[in-house]
Scaffold this active site. Structure first.
Site, PDB file in Angstrom:
ATOM      1  N   LYS A  73       0.852  -1.207   0.000  1.00 47.70           N
ATOM      2  CA  LYS A  73       0.000   0.000   0.000  1.00 47.70           C
ATOM      3  C   LYS A  73       0.888   1.258   0.000  1.00 47.70           C
ATOM      4  CE  LYS A  73      -3.525  -2.615   2.346  1.00 47.70           C
ATOM      5  NZ  LYS A  73      -4.824  -2.605   2.962  1.00 47.70           N
ATOM      6  N   SER A  85      -6.471  -9.542   6.461  1.00 46.50           N
ATOM      7  CA  SER A  85      -5.833  -9.807   7.756  1.00 46.50           C
ATOM      8  C   SER A  85      -5.179 -11.191   7.832  1.00 46.50           C
ATOM      9  CB  SER A  85      -6.837  -9.603   8.898  1.00 46.50           C
ATOM     10  OG  SER A  85      -7.289  -8.247   8.900  1.00 46.50           O
TER      11      SER A  85
HETATM   12  C1  PEP Z   1      -4.941  -5.908   1.307  1.00 48.94           C
HETATM   13  O1  PEP Z   1      -4.560  -4.761   1.326  1.00 48.94           O
HETATM   14  O2  PEP Z   1      -5.190  -6.429   0.229  1.00 48.94           O
HETATM   15  C2  PEP Z   1      -5.095  -6.646   2.569  1.00 48.94           C
HETATM   16  C3  PEP Z   1      -5.592  -7.839   2.522  1.00 48.94           C
HETATM   17  O3  PEP Z   1      -4.702  -5.983   3.715  1.00 48.94           O
HETATM   18  P1  PEP Z   1      -4.533  -6.656   5.176  1.00 48.94           P
HETATM   19  O4  PEP Z   1      -3.741  -7.922   5.023  1.00 48.94           O
HETATM   20  O5  PEP Z   1      -3.806  -5.628   5.976  1.00 48.94           O
HETATM   21  O6  PEP Z   1      -5.899  -6.940   5.687  1.00 48.94           O
END
Ligand code: PEP
Length: 245
Positions: A11, A209
């Site tokens: 990100k 997550s």
């Molecule tokens: C994502 O950004 O695609 C994602 C799944 O984030 P996280 O693993 O932090 O939930």
């Protein structure tokens, strides 16, 4: 037939120093039992391509839906291939929600990515409200329908689908393996309705997550072929724990 893929979506995080730390950490881990891809922010893509070596794929988190021209601030798919990136995330829920990306835009971007030799990691997933009202599978079906009707079988060889329930992204709340498997099975059935061999060959990742502690159980589900990892991809030990799961 489908090799597990663990994709780290950084990100809008990282720096030159962190890019080096994360990639040297992955490199130094040696052989991992899965394919690994990282998706740094644009400014660090070239650095990541250099640092990744042959075994880690590098991709962008987004691309333009145009090929070139007066689109200030946009980055075209052929620029990504030109600097050695091999993948691109398309239609992440943050882009759909914050930047108004529609299924139509997702299709256009996916086509351009494929035409430029990139693998498109297309994200789909329902909101909490949609899940609570029993519409998770219908939402995912709608998000996939243009891709299913418009892309050729050859195009599909360059597509990975990431199922990411919006309520599980960055919240610490993970779908249970059963919930995730049910939607993955639904996606595979949609692919099979179009073409059995497409269903057998297309990789379906779970995102939301994912951590080292829950990855093994998620990845052991029949239709889950790996993970799309946000937060945990910024910690080398955690990310490697997921890759080893
Ligand atoms: C994502 O950004 O695609 C994602 C799944 O984030 P996280 O693993 O932090 O939930």
């Amino acid at each position: 037939m489908r090799r597990t893929l663990v994709a780290g979506n950084w990100k809008m995080n990282a720096s030159r120093a962190q890019t080096e730390t994360l990639l040297s950490g992955i490199r130094d881990a040696g052989d991992l039992p899965c394919d690994v891809a990282v998706f740094p922010p644009y400014p660090y893509l070239s650095q990541a391509v250099e640092a990744a070596g042959a075994t880690v794929s590098v991709g962008a988190q987004n691309c333009a839906d145009q090929t070139s021209g007066a689109y200030t601030g946009e980055v075209a798919c052929d620029m990504l291939s030109d600097i050695g990136a091999s993948m691109v995330i398309i239609g992440h829920s943050e882009r759909r929600t914050l930047y108004g990306e529609t299924d139509d835009v997702v299709l256009r971007k996916t086509r351009l990515a494929i035409d430029c030799g990139l693998t498109a990691v297309v994200c789909v997933g329902e909101t909490l409200e949609q899940r609570k009202s029993g519409n998770a599978e219908a939402v995912v079906k709608t998000q996939l329908s243009l891709l299913l009707s418009e892309l050729s079988d050859t195009d599909w060889q360059s597509v990975v689908i990431a199922y990411e329930p919006v309520w599980a992204i960055g919240t610490g709340e993970t779908a249970t393996p059963e919930q995730a498997q049910a939607v993955h099975a639904h996606i595979r059935a949609l692919l099979a309705a179009r073409n059995e061999s497409l269903a057998a060959s297309t990789r379906l990742l779970y995102g939301g997550s994912v951590k080292a502690a829950n990855a093994a159980e998620l990845f052991s589900q029949q239709d889950i072929d790996g993970g799309h990892v946000g937060g945990a991809s910024l910690d080398v030990a955690e990310f490697l724990g997921i890759c080893r799961a």
